[in-house]
Enzyme design. Structure first.
Site, short mmCIF file in Angstrom:
data_model
loop_
_atom_site.label_atom_id
_atom_site.label_comp_id
_atom_site.label_asym_id
_atom_site.label_seq_id
_atom_site.Cartn_x
_atom_site.Cartn_y
_atom_site.Cartn_z
N LYS A 179 0.88 -1.17 0.00
CA LYS A 179 0.00 0.00 0.00
C LYS A 179 0.92 1.22 0.00
CE LYS A 179 -2.64 3.41 1.75
NZ LYS A 179 -2.08 4.75 2.03
N GLU A 256 6.11 -1.01 13.26
CA GLU A 256 7.28 -0.17 13.53
C GLU A 256 6.75 1.25 13.59
OE1 GLU A 256 9.76 2.36 13.63
OE2 GLU A 256 10.33 2.00 11.54
N CYS A 290 11.46 8.36 12.38
CA CYS A 290 11.00 7.81 13.65
C CYS A 290 12.12 7.83 14.68
CB CYS A 290 10.46 6.40 13.46
SG CYS A 290 11.64 5.27 12.68
N GLU A 386 5.10 12.80 19.24
CA GLU A 386 6.01 12.77 18.10
C GLU A 386 5.56 13.82 17.09
OE1 GLU A 386 8.01 9.45 15.19
OE2 GLU A 386 5.83 9.46 15.35
#
Length: 489
Positions: A179, A256, A290, A386
């Protein structure tokens, strides 16, 4: 190099969307570097997902029965093609993300490195043999393919993100349906063409375009999908896991997710080195990693000097998409607006902007000045969320105990770094920091094809990609018990 229309890649060809016309309206992909329209992207539908999974299901068994070393050879050819087409793929990555050219080319190189590593693992897909207390019985384990895997992509490293999932999945004998991220849609199609050239059989790799609700959700809900591997935000990762848990037939889920990664600077640190590593951790890829260093935790005795030097170095960061630039744009206008609003809101709550905090006047691109704040409470939203942008916060601590407590004070646990020459502090940080990767006197990021990567808490659900640990993600263990009768020889 970038097409005016980006379609799906299914059954080894580019295909338009199917299904009701009202559900397949195309959408625009804009350049982060200048806000110009790059392409019209196929608006995918559940019908497109069904077709891709149909094709993958048909191809999976034959591919899975090909010996692993032969599958590895195809990845080796893919690596050679990536190196030969480094400039072409670099231009695609740069067009989609706006990142500096050197960063885009480095991403192509690291993806090729991973293909080479996985090629070798084709000859090392080991199982085990075990003794049995029962006479005339042997026991062994072997790895078996899962079948069809869904890989849901992030935008920040469009080629590396695909490589980390697709290369080990293919090596392990699976068919893969990718995707694409809506903001980096063509990279997955370009990789499909390269894999076809490398000799991958038709139907083993597909890529669908579209939004999460339109194609992502139907993909993870399809009960023929035996594994879903997702990289992205913690909130979306939890939605993916929930959707799979509600299926009649469960599947493996590899997540993740995000990070709020600390970089600790002790009073015995090499400060010039620590400043360079802090700047790189915070601002490479415009902080859209990340593993970016978004919390800089500094001992009080060196805090003021570190702060002054950090601000000076941050002001010198070259912002742009050129060959010599260090910090590119963020991925979209919406991301830029969100980041600017987050910084402004933090200021209203008492945070102090030491540098940055505004957009860069650089044409119509989505550039933000590298931003450093202090006077931010550890409990503040800015400390706990984040941001995924070129924003980092400074925190003053009195000693190691306060530093480790602050490092562990968020819901994330992806990476962490410490700068010190004290071996006792190093070992205690390794033991007590709750994260998947610890860096000593380096940046908060750092991974290679041979290294497992992942996190704890809201940064992941226990799996690691890539390295040999990725083989545990993309295979199932089968235990084989064989009984024989010596009297019937």
């Amino acid at each position: 190099m970038y097409p005016s229309k980006v379609l799906h890649w299914i059954a080894d060809e580019e295909v338009p969307s199917s299904g009701p016309e009202s559900d397949q309206a195309p959408f625009e992909k804009r350049s982060p570097a200048n806000d110009e329209v790059l392409a019209q992207i196929a608006g995918g539908t559940a019908d497109d997902v069904t077709l891709a999974v149909d094709i993958a299901s048909s191809a999976a068994d034959t591919w899975g029965r090909l010996p692993a070393p032969r599958r590895g050879e195809i990845l080796g050819r893919a690596a050679a093609l990536l190196r030969a087409k480094e400039r072409e793929f670099g231009e695609i990555i740069q067009a989609e993300t706006g990142k500096p050219r050197k960063s885009a080319l480095a991403e192509v190189g690291s993806s090729a490195d991973l293909a080479v590593f996985m090629e070798g693992e084709g000859s090392r897909s080991y199982g085990k043999t075990m003794p049995s207390p029962i006479a005339n019985r042997t026991v062994r384990t072997l790895r078996t393919p899962i079948g069809v895997c869904a890989a849901i992509m992030p935008f920040n490293s469009p080629l590396a993100g695909i490589a980390w999932k697709v290369f080990p999945a293919l090596l392990c004998g699976n068919a893969v349906v990718v995707k694409s991220h809506e903001l980096t849609p063509y990279t997955a199609v370009a990789l499909g063409k390269l894999l076809q050239e490398a000799g991958l059989p038709a139907g083993v790799y597909s890529a669908v375009q579209g939004s999460g609700p339109a194609v992502g959700l139907p993909l993870v809900r399809d009960e023929r999908v035996g594994l879903v591997s997702f990289t992205g935000s913690s909130a979306t990762g939890k939605l993916v896991q929930k959707a799979v848990s509600e299926r009649r037939v469960l599947a493996k889920v590899c997540l993740e997710l995000g990070g709020k990664n600390p970089l600790v600077v002790c009073d015995d640190a090499d400060l010039p080195q620590a400043i360079e590593q802090a700047v790189a951790s915070a601002f490479i890829d415009a902080g859209q990693r990340c593993a970016s260093g978004s919390r800089l935790i500094v001992f009080r005795h060196v805090y003021d000097g570190f702060k002054q030097s950090l601000v000076e170095r941050t002001k010198a960061v070259k912002v742009g998409s050129g060959d010599e630039d260090e910090c590119g744009p963020v991925i979209s206008r919406q991301s830029l607006d969100r980041l600017l609003e987050a910084v402004a809101a933090a200021e209203k709550r008492g945070a102090r902007v030491l540098t940055g905090g505004t957009a860069v006047e650089k044409g119509a691109g989505y550039y933000m000045k590298p931003t450093v704040l202090d006077n931010v409470s550890p409990d503040d939203e800015l400390s706990q969320t984040e941001l995924f942008g070129p924003v980092t916060c400074l925190y003053r601590v009195k000693d190691f105990e306060e530093a480790i407590a602050l490092a562990n004070s968020t819901s994330f646990g992806l990476t962490g770094a410490i700068h010190t020459i004290n071996n006792h502090r190093i070992e205690e940080f390794i033991a007590r920091y709750r994260g998947g990767l610890v860096s000593i006197n380096g940046p908060t990021y750092g991974a290679g094809p041979h290294m497992p990567f992942g996190g704890v808490k809201n940064s992941g659900n226990g799996f690691r990609e890539p390295g040999t640990e990725a083989l545990d993600v993309y295979t199932e263990w089968k235990t084989v018990v064989v009984n024989h009768d010596p009297a019937r020889v």
